[in-house]
Design a protein around this motif. Structure first.
Motif, PDB file in Angstrom:
ATOM      1  N   LYS A  27       0.837  -1.195   0.000  1.00 33.39           N
ATOM      2  CA  LYS A  27       0.000   0.000   0.000  1.00 33.39           C
ATOM      3  C   LYS A  27       0.873   1.246   0.000  1.00 33.39           C
ATOM      4  CE  LYS A  27      -3.826   2.144   2.494  1.00 33.39           C
ATOM      5  NZ  LYS A  27      -4.723   2.051   3.685  1.00 33.39           N
ATOM      6  N   PRO A  28       0.562   2.206  -0.889  1.00 36.49           N
ATOM      7  CA  PRO A  28       1.413   3.409  -0.958  1.00 36.49           C
ATOM      8  C   PRO A  28       1.323   4.232   0.326  1.00 36.49           C
ATOM      9  CG  PRO A  28      -0.563   3.692  -2.292  1.00 36.49           C
ATOM     10  CD  PRO A  28      -0.547   2.250  -1.861  1.00 36.49           C
ATOM     11  N   LYS A  29       2.438   4.765   0.699  1.00 30.38           N
ATOM     12  CA  LYS A  29       2.488   5.593   1.894  1.00 30.38           C
ATOM     13  C   LYS A  29       2.021   7.012   1.577  1.00 30.38           C
ATOM     14  CE  LYS A  29       6.396   2.948   3.723  1.00 30.38           C
ATOM     15  NZ  LYS A  29       7.791   3.009   4.209  1.00 30.38           N
ATOM     16  N   PRO A  30       1.497   7.729   2.548  1.00 34.09           N
ATOM     17  CA  PRO A  30       1.059   9.117   2.305  1.00 34.09           C
ATOM     18  C   PRO A  30       2.178  10.013   1.782  1.00 34.09           C
ATOM     19  CG  PRO A  30       0.200   8.310   4.390  1.00 34.09           C
ATOM     20  CD  PRO A  30       1.152   7.269   3.911  1.00 34.09           C
ATOM     21  N   VAL A  31       3.395   9.778   2.264  1.00 30.59           N
ATOM     22  CA  VAL A  31       4.518  10.597   1.782  1.00 30.59           C
ATOM     23  C   VAL A  31       4.757  10.342   0.297  1.00 30.59           C
ATOM     24  CG1 VAL A  31       6.965  11.089   2.066  1.00 30.59           C
ATOM     25  CG2 VAL A  31       5.548  10.593   4.068  1.00 30.59           C
ATOM     26  N   ALA A  34       2.010  12.015  -1.707  1.00 32.27           N
ATOM     27  CA  ALA A  34       2.213  13.467  -1.739  1.00 32.27           C
ATOM     28  C   ALA A  34       3.344  13.835  -2.690  1.00 32.27           C
ATOM     29  CB  ALA A  34       2.511  13.978  -0.331  1.00 32.27           C
ATOM     30  N   ALA A  35       4.424  13.048  -2.693  1.00 30.56           N
ATOM     31  CA  ALA A  35       5.533  13.330  -3.598  1.00 30.56           C
ATOM     32  C   ALA A  35       5.097  13.176  -5.054  1.00 30.56           C
ATOM     33  CB  ALA A  35       6.701  12.397  -3.290  1.00 30.56           C
ATOM     34  N   LYS A  36       4.291  12.162  -5.347  1.00 33.49           N
ATOM     35  CA  LYS A  36       3.788  11.984  -6.709  1.00 33.49           C
ATOM     36  C   LYS A  36       2.904  13.156  -7.131  1.00 33.49           C
ATOM     37  CE  LYS A  36       3.852   6.910  -6.717  1.00 33.49           C
ATOM     38  NZ  LYS A  36       3.017   5.676  -6.818  1.00 33.49           N
ATOM     39  N   ALA A  37       2.070  13.620  -6.206  1.00 33.69           N
ATOM     40  CA  ALA A  37       1.201  14.758  -6.524  1.00 33.69           C
ATOM     41  C   ALA A  37       2.010  16.015  -6.789  1.00 33.69           C
ATOM     42  CB  ALA A  37       0.215  14.986  -5.375  1.00 33.69           C
ATOM     43  N   VAL A  38       3.030  16.243  -5.962  1.00 35.39           N
ATOM     44  CA  VAL A  38       3.884  17.425  -6.163  1.00 35.39           C
ATOM     45  C   VAL A  38       4.618  17.331  -7.496  1.00 35.39           C
ATOM     46  CG1 VAL A  38       5.909  18.652  -5.293  1.00 35.39           C
ATOM     47  CG2 VAL A  38       4.137  17.890  -3.709  1.00 35.39           C
TER      48      VAL A  38
END
Length: 310
Positions: A27-31, A34-38
């Motif tokens: 499962k992908p981590k929130p960090v 967030a890095a992918k979104a940025v």
């Protein structure tokens, strides 16, 4: 009549199975998310902001361009004066027609030649098929230089002719390999069934191969269209200035850094040179850019299938 409470369980189970992640994929981590979104936002900004600046500068007034140092991010008073001056001058309008004609004719001729050659090379047992394929791949690995190409075009009498923009680059080796691989991926049973029905090579190509190859044809056709539309180097070598396509005119405006002159008085227009350059750039970019959304769904299927099976 109310539905049985248990009737929704199969559909719910199917949705859960579809959304379930494979066991080997954590499962992908929130960090990470967030890095992918940025990163995605940064890439989108890198693509959209320059294009926004180009469009805004083309619509800005001369005072805004001067105050902004040649660039405008958002014009306060949009104006189409630059586009009106460009279309009234006649140079860009003529160049736009040349580019459209060369792109349309060149794409159709290139598609016709590439499809027929790729189909012939995809069939086993074709006389001389392997030597011809090796010869084509040799030209891909060792392309001719600028001087031999110019001498060949000159000896063929194609100088200052629009044919010089099409014939020397009529067949692209990469596109040929993609189509050949795609044709080889068509089940052999379809070819055999067509042969049993008495169909010849042309009948098989038109009735079976082409309808099944719409994805690959759309991608290859777009590649050819973009190449012809963006071509300026060959135009600078083979054509006189009154026959230039739009990209060569755009290069002249950008490199020279000058504005337009009035067709009747010969005096420079009041439009800022940067505004004219950006307006010509928009005119040169938007037509071919509008084609991408309609063919984007064919990209993955057309390119990957032909490349993997080649």
């Amino acid at each position: 009549m109310s539905a049985h409470p248990g009737s929704t369980r199969p559909a719910r189970r199917v949705r859960e199975n579809r959304s379930a992640r494979p066991g080997w994929l954590e499962k992908p981590k929130p960090v990470t998310q967030a890095a992918k979104a940025v990163a995605l936002v940064a890439v989108v900004l890198l693509v959209c902001v320059p294009f926004l600046v180009i469009v805004s500068t083309s619509l800005a007034s001369t005072d805004e361009v001067v105050a902004g140092g040649g660039w405008v991010l958002w014009p306060t008073e949009p104006s189409f004066d630059a586009y009106r001056d460009i279309l009234d001058g006649g140079i860009v309008t003529h160049a736009l027609g040349v580019s459209a004609g060369v792109t349309l004719v060149g794409t159709l001729l290139s598609l016709a030649c590439t499809v027929t050659l790729a189909y012939a090379l995809s069939r086993p047992g074709v006389l001389g098929g392997r030597p011809v394929l090796l010869l084509i791949l040799f030209t891909f690995l060792f392309p001719p230089g600028m001087i031999p190409s110019f001498l060949l075009v000159k000896e063929l009498g194609l100088l200052d002719s629009y044919a010089s923009l099409v014939l020397p680059v009529l067949v692209n080796v990469f596109n040929l390999v993609v189509l050949r691989g795609f044709f080889q991926g068509i089940p052999e049973e379809l070819y055999e069934a067509a042969r049993l029905d008495g169909a010849g090579d042309w009948r098989v190509l038109v009735s079976i191969v082409l309808p099944l190859s719409k994805a690959a044809l759309a991608v290859v056709g777009l590649f050819y269209a973009v190449t012809y539309w963006n071509s300026w180097f060959y135009a600078s070598l083979y054509l006189e200035s009154d026959h230039w396509p739009l990209q060569q005119v755009l290069r002249t405006y950008v490199v020279a850094g000058s504005g337009l002159t009035d067709a009747t008085t010969g005096e420079a227009t009041v439009t800022a040179p940067q505004t004219v350059q950006m307006a010509v750039l928009v005119i040169a970019t938007v037509p071919i850019l509008l084609v991408y959304p309609f063919l984007q769904k064919y990209f993955t299927k057309g390119v990957l299938t032909g490349a993997v099976k080649s």
